[in-house]
Scaffold this active site. Structure first.
Site, PDB file in Angstrom:
ATOM      1  N   GLU A   1     -16.201  -0.351 -45.640  1.00  0.00           N
ATOM      2  CA  GLU A   1     -15.295  -1.201 -45.889  1.00  0.00           C
ATOM      3  C   GLU A   1     -15.941  -2.799 -46.075  1.00  0.00           C
ATOM      4  O   GLU A   1     -15.867  -3.467 -47.083  1.00  0.00           O
ATOM      5  CB  GLU A   1     -14.200  -1.642 -45.154  1.00  0.00           C
TER       6      GLU A   1
ATOM      7  N   CYS B   1     -12.843  -3.367 -38.719  1.00  0.00           N
ATOM      8  CA  CYS B   1     -12.913  -3.524 -40.401  1.00  0.00           C
ATOM      9  C   CYS B   1     -11.563  -4.000 -40.731  1.00  0.00           C
ATOM     10  O   CYS B   1     -11.389  -4.805 -41.748  1.00  0.00           O
ATOM     11  CB  CYS B   1     -12.917  -2.167 -41.013  1.00  0.00           C
TER      12      CYS B   1
ATOM     13  N   ARG C   1     -34.032  20.842 -49.372  1.00  0.00           N
ATOM     14  CA  ARG C   1     -34.883  20.109 -50.586  1.00  0.00           C
ATOM     15  C   ARG C   1     -34.190  19.912 -51.855  1.00  0.00           C
ATOM     16  O   ARG C   1     -33.047  20.440 -51.875  1.00  0.00           O
ATOM     17  CB  ARG C   1     -35.882  21.200 -50.921  1.00  0.00           C
TER      18      ARG C   1
ATOM     19  N   GLU D   1     -27.031  31.239 -41.819  1.00  0.00           N
ATOM     20  CA  GLU D   1     -27.784  31.783 -42.973  1.00  0.00           C
ATOM     21  C   GLU D   1     -28.006  33.314 -42.936  1.00  0.00           C
ATOM     22  O   GLU D   1     -28.229  33.670 -43.860  1.00  0.00           O
ATOM     23  CB  GLU D   1     -28.889  30.776 -43.258  1.00  0.00           C
TER      24      GLU D   1
END
Length: 382
Positions: A66, A98, A230, A294
């Site tokens: 913000e 904020c 990457r 993975e």
């Protein structure tokens, strides 16, 4: 517009959804760079409705979204609207609240997506409303097919942060690549490459979103992965995840997963998914929000049996192998009634391959989803 020229409520709601898509897209570009703070996006529109500034949370110690947006907007923010993916904070931490900055800017409206579940920071909506601003929450949390690019705030970087706040553990995503018949390798164990170059580039770039990537020590020995994030040109991205080998087998000194001494390698010497996930906060030195599995098949099966797969990212190649290694090992399914069922949340064609994101259709048997005992986090108050 209605007969009297005023905007219909449904038109105003649709406009807020469209504006939220702008803030969400900005946050999406900074996924993984602001932790342990949530990656929040903000957009400021002036009193005529023109977009005048966009902001994203800066790294820890920096400005909140913000404030970044309001600094860029300057005096033109007065009388306008700020749209934020998370309820504006109402406390003083490294930075001030904020809410105070929004009130001082003279804005007329505040639109946000998710309520802040942190009791130390919440209450922003109430304070803004008490100051005379129009406040609307719960906007753009889920996808809206009628709005281009509106994937929903929960599908972006705020999703794993909110998951951690709610469940006391990181969100775990299992990523795999397979043939149409579910094989991750051919009969002779070759697997490079089942998917095409576009899919491989896609997954390498997405790695930067995660705090940690976990593979089995057997996969390390067989495939020698580097697990680096990457870009599409093959260059290392700025944010790199912790690279983790899980299992009791030793990781050879020259294994690529060890990297170049960057301190981002960890050997999780356990076969217990709960113990592995529990250890990550200490290794990272902060709360872990998002973990990527993975490989390989046995590791994925173990996490599914433990109820610790919260999302799936599947890359499916238009090829049939007929024999070879399955993408998934024993997941504790003995009969069709025990099948681990998921709901398809998103589908895209990436190059020549199919990419899909899935979430559990229901709470998995034995799920650790609500709270991970011993994680050092506190379960949410009922």
């Amino acid at each position: 517009m209605s007969a009297d020229g005023a905007a219909r409520p449904e038109d105003a709601a649709r406009l807020d959804e469209s504006r939220m898509a702008v803030a969400a897209a900005a946050a999406h570009e900074r996924w993984g760079t602001t932790r342990p703070n949530p990656t929040v996006g903000a957009a400021v529109f002036d009193a005529t409705g023109e977009l005048i500034a966009v902001g994203v949370t800066e790294p820890p110690g920096g400005r909140h979204a913000e404030v970044v947006a309001l600094d860029a907007a300057g005096d033109r923010a007065a009388g306008g609207t700020i749209v934020v993916t998370l309820e504006p904070c109402n406390h003083t931490g490294r930075t001030g609240p904020c809410t105070a900055r929004i009130i001082a800017a003279g804005l007329a409206r505040v639109v946000f997506a998710a309520h802040d579940p942190n009791p130390l920071a919440s209450g922003g909506a109430e304070r803004l409303a008490a100051a005379g601003l129009e406040v609307r929450g719960g906007v753009g949390l889920t996808p809206d097919a009628a709005i281009p690019g509106a994937a929903g705030v929960l599908a972006g970087p705020l999703g794993p942060w909110l998951f951690r706040q709610q469940h006391g553990r990181p969100r775990v995503t299992w990523k795999y690549a397979a043939s149409m018949d579910g094989r991750s390798a051919a009969a002779d164990r070759t697997s490079q490459w089942i998917t095409g170059p576009a899919a491989r580039a896609h997954t390498l770039e997405r790695r930067s979103r995660y705090d940690a990537i976990v593979v089995g020590s057997g996969t390390v020995a067989a495939d020698d992965p580097s697990l680096t994030a990457r870009d599409t040109d093959g260059e290392r991205l700025e944010h790199q995840p912790l690279r983790c080998a899980m299992g009791e087998s030793e990781v050879q000194p020259g294994a690529r997963i060890r990297g170049d001494g960057d301190g981002l390698f960890a050997h999780l010497r356990t076969r217990d998914p709960v113990a592995a996930i529990r250890s990550l906060d200490e290794r990272l030195g902060r709360p872990t929000e998002e973990v990527l599995l993975e490989g390989g098949p046995r590791l994925a099966g173990a996490f599914l049996r433990a109820g610790l797969v919260d999302r799936v990212e599947a890359y499916i190649a238009p090829v049939f192998l007929g024999a070879g290694s399955s993408a998934l090992g024993d997941a504790g399914v003995g009969t069709i009634d025990d099948a681990r069922r998921f709901t398809i949340e998103y589908v895209e064609v990436v190059g020549t391959d199919l990419f899909a994101e899935l979430v559990p259709a229901e709470t998995l048997p034995g799920s650790q989803g609500k709270y991970l005992p011993g994680s050092g986090a506190h379960p949410p108050a009922e």
